[in-house]
Design a protein around this motif. Structure first.
Motif, PDB file in Angstrom:
ATOM      1  N   PHE A 120      49.344  31.989  48.298  1.00 38.75           N
ATOM      2  CA  PHE A 120      48.715  32.634  46.920  1.00 38.75           C
ATOM      3  C   PHE A 120      48.780  32.383  45.371  1.00 38.75           C
TER       4      PHE A 120
ATOM      5  N   PRO B 142      45.461  34.858  39.638  1.00 39.69           N
ATOM      6  CA  PRO B 142      45.805  35.954  40.727  1.00 39.69           C
ATOM      7  C   PRO B 142      44.369  36.438  41.193  1.00 39.69           C
TER       8      PRO B 142
ATOM      9  N   ALA C 170      40.859  31.217  40.843  1.00 38.77           N
ATOM     10  CA  ALA C 170      40.867  32.128  40.997  1.00 38.77           C
ATOM     11  C   ALA C 170      40.326  31.685  42.803  1.00 38.77           C
TER      12      ALA C 170
ATOM     13  N   VAL D 180      47.512  42.018  48.762  1.00 42.83           N
ATOM     14  CA  VAL D 180      46.117  41.770  48.196  1.00 42.83           C
ATOM     15  C   VAL D 180      45.873  43.040  47.772  1.00 42.83           C
TER      16      VAL D 180
ATOM     17  N   LEU E 145      48.688  44.331  39.441  1.00 47.34           N
ATOM     18  CA  LEU E 145      49.425  42.799  39.936  1.00 47.34           C
ATOM     19  C   LEU E 145      51.289  43.399  39.865  1.00 47.34           C
TER      20      LEU E 145
ATOM     21  N   ALA F 223      47.885  39.352  44.693  1.00 48.71           N
ATOM     22  CA  ALA F 223      46.111  38.988  44.196  1.00 48.71           C
ATOM     23  C   ALA F 223      45.393  39.838  44.144  1.00 48.71           C
TER      24      ALA F 223
END
Ligand SMILES: Cc1cc2nc3c(=O)[nH]c(=O)nc-3n(C[C@H](O)[C@H](O)[C@H](O)COP(=O)(O)O)c2cc1C
Length: 340
Positions: free
Chosen positions: A4, A10, A34, A207, A222, A228
């Motif tokens: 990632f 991200p 992305a 994530v 973030l 991400a």
């Protein structure tokens, strides 16, 4: 193996089964830097195979594929029969009959074989964690596994099975909650709290998902340390999405003002625009996926064909009011605006 941290942008386009996720959307998102996603839920293994090939024709970039983890249903014949009786007048109004409940594992083994053969960059899972052997086989095939979790307890299970990356889904998320236990109420910890507790517990990349529809919300997760930000609702009005005309119209229709979590459509908690079907049937709706989903399917299809947003599910996250239409690339650029 996909990482990632190598993403130019991200942001992950959440997998959205039932129509919105298309090869065109996944490819356009990945082409914009992305990570796009295909949603394998409700599809046959052959259809998934075809979608992966189609996506590869339009992007050379990495993309992911999402699978529903099957689990024993908590439905009983009695509760399903009672709910079918409750839905009968709605069905008659559309001149259809309620669907026939039947066991269905969403072609789990066949779809895993497709993943192992075609090796998308990322395989994500929801409604549970794959076992250690499955995660190991995918890892050996150079497919990065992510598991959706809604609590620290679920994160612990996924990590102990060897999940290398977790997707934390907060309670504002659109669509189904990824809760592992189909009989449990989904946890209500907000995304920030959930993120804090799991970030404290593990070094695994995280994530964050759920209610991320603005550049500020994306930048916030973030900044907290997410590898991400995953957004679903923000892509529902993308030109390349397969969102139906009824859903697109409802998402910008002033008569809808709220979302709510319901089990009336599928027998599993999911968030969508609060409509008449939910108001009428939520009090009696039993838990029981996938049988309740099968019961309501003909009604939802008929309502969609009739252009009736009150008779079908319009999954959307709580922050759906700030979403925009446009190309997927424009939406990615917009969402990434405040990333530092
Ligand atoms: C229409 C729709 C369909 C969804 N389908 C899936 C799915 O097939 N698999 C999955 O893991 N998550 C699914 N989700 C949940 C998303 O992965 C993600 O958790 C959610 O979209 C994040 O919240 P947001 O919608 O507020 O961005 C869906 C969400 C929506 C809105």
């Amino acid at each position: 193996m996909f990482d990632f941290r190598a993403l130019r942008v991200p942001i992950v386009q959440a997998p959205m089964a039932g129509g919105p996720s298309t090869p065109e959307l996944a490819a356009a998102v990945s082409n914009a830097g992305a990570l796009g996603f295909l949603a394998a839920g409700y599809r046959s293994a052959d259809a998934l195979d075809e979608q992966i090939h189609r996506t590869r024709l339009i992007t050379g970039e990495a993309f992911g594929v999402n699978l529903f983890v099957p689990q024993p249903s908590v439905a009983t014949a009695e509760t399903l029969a009672a709910y079918a009786a409750e839905l009968a007048p709605d069905a008659a109004g559309h001149s259809v009959e309620t669907g026939v409940p039947h066991p269905d594992d969403d072609a789990w083994a066949e779809k895993l074989d497709v993943l192992l053969a075609l090796r998308p960059a990322v395989a994500s899972f929801t409604f549970g964690s794959p076992d250690a052997e499955t995660i190991g086989r995918l890892g050996d095939a150079e497919v990065l596994v992510t598991v959706t979790v809604t609590s620290l307890a679920e994160a612990q299970i996924a990590l102990s099975n060897g999940a290398p990356v977790l997707v934390l889904q907060g309670p504002l998320a659109g669509g189904h909650r990824g809760t592992f236990d189909p009989a449990a109420d989904p946890p209500s910890d907000d995304l920030d709290t959930l993120f804090g507790s799991i970030h404290h517990y593990t070094d695994a990349p995280l994530v964050a998902a759920g209610g991320l529809t603005t550049p500020a919300a994306i930048a916030h997760v973030l900044a907290r340390g997410a590898v991400a930000a995953q957004a679903g609702t923000a892509f529902l009005l993308a030109r390349e999405a397969g969102t139906t005309a009824v859903q697109r119209a409802a998402l910008v229709d002033e008569q809808f003002t709220d979302t709510a979590v319901t089990r009336a459509f599928s027998g599993r908690p999911a968030r969508g625009l609060l409509n008449d079907f939910m108001r009428r049937h939520d009090p009696a709706a039993p838990l029981g996926y996938p049988e309740v989903n099968q019961l309501t399917m003909p009604l939802r299809a008929a309502a969609t064909a009739a252009g009736d947003p009150h008779g079908t599910n319009v999954w959307a996250g709580a922050d759906y009011r700030s979403i925009r239409s446009g190309s997927a690339a424009e939406i990615v650029r917009h969402l990434a605006k405040e990333i530092v």
